[in-house]
Motif scaffolding. Structure first.
Motif, mmCIF file in Angstrom:
data_model
loop_
_atom_site.group_PDB
_atom_site.id
_atom_site.type_symbol
_atom_site.label_atom_id
_atom_site.label_comp_id
_atom_site.label_asym_id
_atom_site.label_seq_id
_atom_site.Cartn_x
_atom_site.Cartn_y
_atom_site.Cartn_z
ATOM 1 N N LEU A 127 25.999 40.710 85.806
ATOM 2 C CA LEU A 127 25.806 40.686 85.300
ATOM 3 C C LEU A 127 24.566 39.901 84.800
ATOM 4 N N GLY A 128 23.493 40.189 84.154
ATOM 5 C CA GLY A 128 22.036 39.482 83.769
ATOM 6 C C GLY A 128 22.506 38.677 82.915
ATOM 7 N N SER A 129 21.916 36.934 83.055
ATOM 8 C CA SER A 129 22.503 35.900 81.469
ATOM 9 C C SER A 129 21.441 35.257 81.354
ATOM 10 N N ARG A 130 21.510 35.623 80.170
ATOM 11 C CA ARG A 130 20.312 34.279 79.355
ATOM 12 C C ARG A 130 20.472 33.009 79.352
ATOM 13 N N TYR A 131 22.406 32.845 79.444
ATOM 14 C CA TYR A 131 22.269 31.173 79.298
ATOM 15 C C TYR A 131 22.636 30.857 80.498
ATOM 16 N N VAL A 132 22.646 31.461 81.771
ATOM 17 C CA VAL A 132 22.640 29.766 83.054
ATOM 18 C C VAL A 132 21.644 29.612 82.926
ATOM 19 N N LYS A 133 21.449 28.946 84.503
ATOM 20 C CA LYS A 133 20.574 28.071 84.596
ATOM 21 C C LYS A 133 19.122 29.217 84.727
ATOM 22 N N GLY A 134 18.097 28.778 84.330
ATOM 23 C CA GLY A 134 17.262 29.658 84.758
ATOM 24 C C GLY A 134 17.325 30.861 83.755
ATOM 25 N N SER A 148 24.394 34.748 68.744
ATOM 26 C CA SER A 148 25.064 34.839 70.710
ATOM 27 C C SER A 148 25.924 34.033 71.473
ATOM 28 N N ARG A 149 24.926 32.527 71.298
ATOM 29 C CA ARG A 149 26.129 31.729 71.975
ATOM 30 C C ARG A 149 28.079 31.532 71.238
ATOM 31 N N SER A 150 27.797 30.999 69.986
ATOM 32 C CA SER A 150 29.146 31.209 69.183
ATOM 33 C C SER A 150 29.812 32.468 69.691
ATOM 34 N N GLY A 151 29.139 33.763 69.811
ATOM 35 C CA GLY A 151 29.947 34.920 70.303
ATOM 36 C C GLY A 151 30.494 34.469 71.481
ATOM 37 N N ASN A 152 29.245 34.370 72.495
ATOM 38 C CA ASN A 152 29.840 34.524 74.008
ATOM 39 C C ASN A 152 31.076 33.237 74.120
ATOM 40 N N LEU A 153 30.993 31.586 73.392
ATOM 41 C CA LEU A 153 31.887 31.144 73.701
ATOM 42 C C LEU A 153 33.155 31.382 73.180
ATOM 43 N N THR A 167 28.346 39.684 77.066
ATOM 44 C CA THR A 167 27.494 39.732 75.843
ATOM 45 C C THR A 167 26.161 41.102 76.340
ATOM 46 N N GLY A 168 25.846 40.524 77.228
ATOM 47 C CA GLY A 168 24.076 40.678 77.148
ATOM 48 C C GLY A 168 24.804 42.352 78.172
ATOM 49 N N GLY A 169 23.615 43.555 77.808
ATOM 50 C CA GLY A 169 23.332 44.465 78.070
ATOM 51 C C GLY A 169 22.600 44.559 79.092
ATOM 52 N N TYR A 170 21.879 44.168 80.664
ATOM 53 C CA TYR A 170 21.426 44.052 81.882
ATOM 54 C C TYR A 170 22.201 43.822 82.609
ATOM 55 N N ARG A 171 22.748 44.904 83.960
ATOM 56 C CA ARG A 171 23.395 44.486 84.321
ATOM 57 C C ARG A 171 23.760 45.449 85.616
ATOM 58 N N ALA A 172 24.635 45.114 86.475
ATOM 59 C CA ALA A 172 24.709 46.173 87.400
ATOM 60 C C ALA A 172 25.904 46.328 88.614
ATOM 61 N N ILE A 213 18.212 35.988 83.722
ATOM 62 C CA ILE A 213 17.453 36.285 82.940
ATOM 63 C C ILE A 213 16.770 35.988 82.114
ATOM 64 N N THR A 214 14.975 36.067 81.706
ATOM 65 C CA THR A 214 14.607 36.675 80.548
ATOM 66 C C THR A 214 14.961 37.140 79.466
ATOM 67 N N PHE A 215 15.069 37.328 78.302
ATOM 68 C CA PHE A 215 15.766 38.533 77.426
ATOM 69 C C PHE A 215 13.984 38.685 76.226
ATOM 70 N N THR A 216 13.525 39.929 76.179
ATOM 71 C CA THR A 216 13.181 39.300 75.092
ATOM 72 C C THR A 216 13.121 40.337 73.920
ATOM 73 N N GLU A 217 12.605 39.851 72.849
ATOM 74 C CA GLU A 217 12.865 39.913 71.704
ATOM 75 C C GLU A 217 12.380 41.356 71.562
ATOM 76 N N ARG A 218 12.299 42.055 70.819
ATOM 77 C CA ARG A 218 11.476 43.591 70.932
ATOM 78 C C ARG A 218 10.276 44.105 70.106
#
Length: 273
Positions: A127-134, A148-153, A167-172, A213-218
């Motif tokens: 899972l590509g994560s916006r909320y782990v370290k880095g 987003s953070r409340s939803g994941n919690l 909930t992120g959509g960047y994954r393998a 990962i770094t998630f950038t708004e479109r």
């Protein structure tokens, strides 16, 4: 050290990057170019939902000039989850060892794809994560962060999963995982589709890793997220959590354990089914 066969990512095998599109004519060329530059051995499948802005035509042009690019034309807009399901089936039918989910709008940086694939060498799902370290997000207002953070919690609490970003959509995924988690029974879309896949993978005992990962708004086009999708997600997560707790209680009464399938499922994925 030996050189890997052309078309294979070291430690993973043949990789297919699935990019669903609907009205992404401004974004599809640059995102495909960036994927090809970041992971030259990976193939790309553009799953277009009959975009009225001509995205499908552009995809065909890209495919005609590069054997690593393929196009799946779908009859109309049927949702993100349905597009990925079709892409997963295409990847399985064409003998890929791993499939990647990636947005077409540039919010998922292709330059970070090797990070996901390197982790997949030792995992079943990444899972590509916006909320782990880095990990981080760029261009989001405060209320988007809060939602987003409340939803994941809530997902972590309701389902008992340890993931910071389910909930992120960047994954393998390794493709054998997809058959074992019975994705054909998934009916949810968007936000909830991603939670459902993570939940099934974890619940079935597969090794799931998170990488930053770094998630950038479109920058171009419009987001497909809606309050309906978020509402569906909250309701379904609540139902899944209640069902899982009841199943755990039932097994406890019967003298069983809640995770008896975890080792067998993980071994099956590593062995290709």
């Amino acid at each position: 050290m030996s050189t890997p066969d052309r078309g294979e990512y070291p430690g993973v095998g043949r990789v297919l990057v699935i990019i669903p599109t609907y009205n992404e004519a401004d974004n599809i060329r640059p995102i495909v170019q960036r994927v090809r530059a970041a992971t030259p051995t990976a193939d790309i499948l553009i799953a277009d939902d009959n975009s009225p802005d001509g995205t499908g035509r552009i995809a065909d042009e890209l495919s005609a000039g590069d054997q690593h690019i393929h196009v799946l034309h779908r009859p109309g807009k049927q949702g993100l989850g349905a597009a990925y399901m079709a892409g997963f089936a295409w990847g399985t039918d064409h003998d890929y060892d791993a499939v990647v989910e990636m947005d077409a709008d540039g919010s998922h940086a292709p330059e970070e794809l090797p990070r996901l694939l390197d982790a997949l060498g030792e995992a079943d799902v990444v899972l590509g994560s916006r909320y782990v370290k880095g990990g981080t997000t760029v261009g989001w207002p405060f209320h988007r962060h809060l939602i987003s953070r409340s939803g994941n919690l809530y997902v972590r609490m309701a389902l008992g999963m340890p993931f910071r970003d389910a909930t992120g959509g960047y994954r393998a995924y390794r493709t054998p995982v997809l058959s074992k988690i019975e994705i054909e029974s998934i009916a949810s879309q968007g936000y909830c589709f991603q939670v459902d896949l993570a939940w099934r993978s974890y619940h079935n005992g597969f090794r799931v890793e998170e990488v930053p990962i770094t998630f950038t708004e479109r920058q171009r086009g419009h987001s497909k997220m809606s309050s309906t999708i978020v509402g569906e997600a909250l309701w379904l997560v609540t139902v899944w959590g209640a069902r899982a707790r009841w199943e755990t209680l039932r097994r406890g009464i019967a003298g069983g354990g809640p995770r008896t399938q975890r080792r067998d499922a993980r071994a099956g994925a590593r062995q290709g089914g």
